[in-house]
Design a protein around this motif. Sequence first.
Motif, short mmCIF file in Angstrom:
data_model
loop_
_atom_site.label_atom_id
_atom_site.label_comp_id
_atom_site.label_asym_id
_atom_site.label_seq_id
_atom_site.Cartn_x
_atom_site.Cartn_y
_atom_site.Cartn_z
N LEU A 1 0.84 -1.14 0.06
CA LEU A 1 -0.15 -0.17 -0.09
C LEU A 1 0.76 1.15 0.02
CD1 LEU A 1 -2.82 -1.37 2.61
CD2 LEU A 1 -2.93 -0.78 0.15
N ARG B 1 1.39 4.05 -2.91
CA ARG B 1 1.10 5.40 -2.79
C ARG B 1 2.38 6.33 -3.07
NH1 ARG B 1 1.21 9.98 -2.12
NH2 ARG B 1 -0.11 11.41 -0.59
N PRO C 1 -8.50 11.59 -6.11
CA PRO C 1 -7.67 10.78 -5.12
C PRO C 1 -7.37 9.52 -5.92
CG PRO C 1 -9.62 11.68 -4.10
CD PRO C 1 -9.84 11.97 -5.55
N ILE C 2 -6.08 9.11 -5.35
CA ILE C 2 -5.87 7.84 -5.82
C ILE C 2 -6.55 6.53 -5.56
CG2 ILE C 2 -3.75 6.19 -5.98
CD1 ILE C 2 -1.86 8.47 -5.10
N LEU D 1 -7.94 3.47 -4.00
CA LEU D 1 -7.47 2.71 -2.89
C LEU D 1 -7.47 1.33 -3.13
CD1 LEU D 1 -6.52 2.67 0.06
CD2 LEU D 1 -8.79 2.74 0.79
N THR E 1 -3.17 8.08 4.28
CA THR E 1 -2.39 8.50 3.11
C THR E 1 -3.18 8.78 1.77
OG1 THR E 1 -1.59 6.17 2.64
CG2 THR E 1 -0.47 7.63 4.24
N TYR E 2 -4.33 7.83 1.39
CA TYR E 2 -4.84 7.75 0.19
C TYR E 2 -6.03 8.84 0.07
CZ TYR E 2 -2.50 3.72 -1.54
OH TYR E 2 -1.51 2.73 -1.93
#
Length: 406
Positions: free
Chosen positions: A66, A70, A81-82, A84, A125-126
């Motif tokens: 993960l 990131r 957003p990236i 997840l 963090t995501y």
Amino acid sequence: MRTGPNGHGAELTGFRRFTWWAVPGTCAFMLVLFTGDWIVAGDLPAPVRALGAAALAVEVASCVVLLGRRLTVRPATGAPPIPLPAGWLAAGGAAAAVMAAIPLSRYDYGVWAVAPAIMVVIAATYLPPRRGWLLVAAAAALAPLPGGIVSNAAADGHLLYAALFPAGLVAFTGWTVLGPLWAWDTAGRLNEARMLSAELAVKDERLRFAADLHDIQGHHLQVIALKSELAARLAEVDPARAAAEMAEVRQLAADALSDTRAVVQGYRRTTLDEEIANATRVLAAAGIDARMSLDPAATADLDDTDRHLLGLVMREATTNVLRHSAARNADVDYRIAGGTARLRVGNDGADGHPLTASGSGSGGGSGSGLATLAERLRAAGGELAWDRDGDRFTVAAALPAGEEPR
């Protein structure tokens, strides 16, 4: 600007390597150091020990995958957003629940929160920065409940420790993980800004080159066309003069080729003296009465850059007289007064062309040549203005004289 395999600047490779070891490496180290040591050294039944070891392996793998993803896919400014990786997050969350339940069931209040805290921070963090910190704050607010409830039920006298230590652990983990990632994102955006600045500098240089090439070719071609027309008219009535005009056309073509090559090589410098002399010959050939009022010693107080800029103004003004006017008379005035070099070129043949209708050197109208020169003179501390009054059109340039080269 070189780029690395992930699309980031090559100079970010070392920083990314450091961030990788500082974030995923630190999280994995904390899991193995605290939880792994507790599982191996603790007095646990073999099945429970095996379950804890399996859960530890799954969470370490989830943590590395993960956080590694990131760091590889950095969110751009304004981008969504990236995505997840839900599978890895679910596996890591389940493993963290197992690794929290085992120590908590044995009243170990200092170990149980390590795995859940790391997974919560990884999920943060995501998220966008504000939402990520809100998630960490919410987790820190809820962290005292499990340990506090167990300690209160067992009445073991460790209620304060069981309640506060997990909250502090979540806050500390958020700081150690989100902080370096924020620095990584900021460095990436700054690198993108620097790359964009470099691209803009290249485009500006291309525009400058195009403007110089336009000035050279436009001026020479205009004069060549004028002299060729004159030679054609003189071919029958005055062959000798027609031949002389064509000889000048040939010389102008050779000069144009030489100047173009010089611009490509970056060595060409136009000077005011040469352009005034050239304007005198060209305007006379066009049948325009050109009156020159010049201070012979004035150019001695100018550096090469100022001579070049004023030479470009003289060239552009002469070309405009030939191309956009029906002038019979033209006048050129150049002198230095009050520490300022002043060049003024006027003619009496303004014909209402959009260029001659412009009000000032601020770039209005379609006079792209004068507008470009006005920007260059402003950058050098001077100014360029043009004005039409009836059929009279005047171009006036001013530059500080007697200063150090800028």
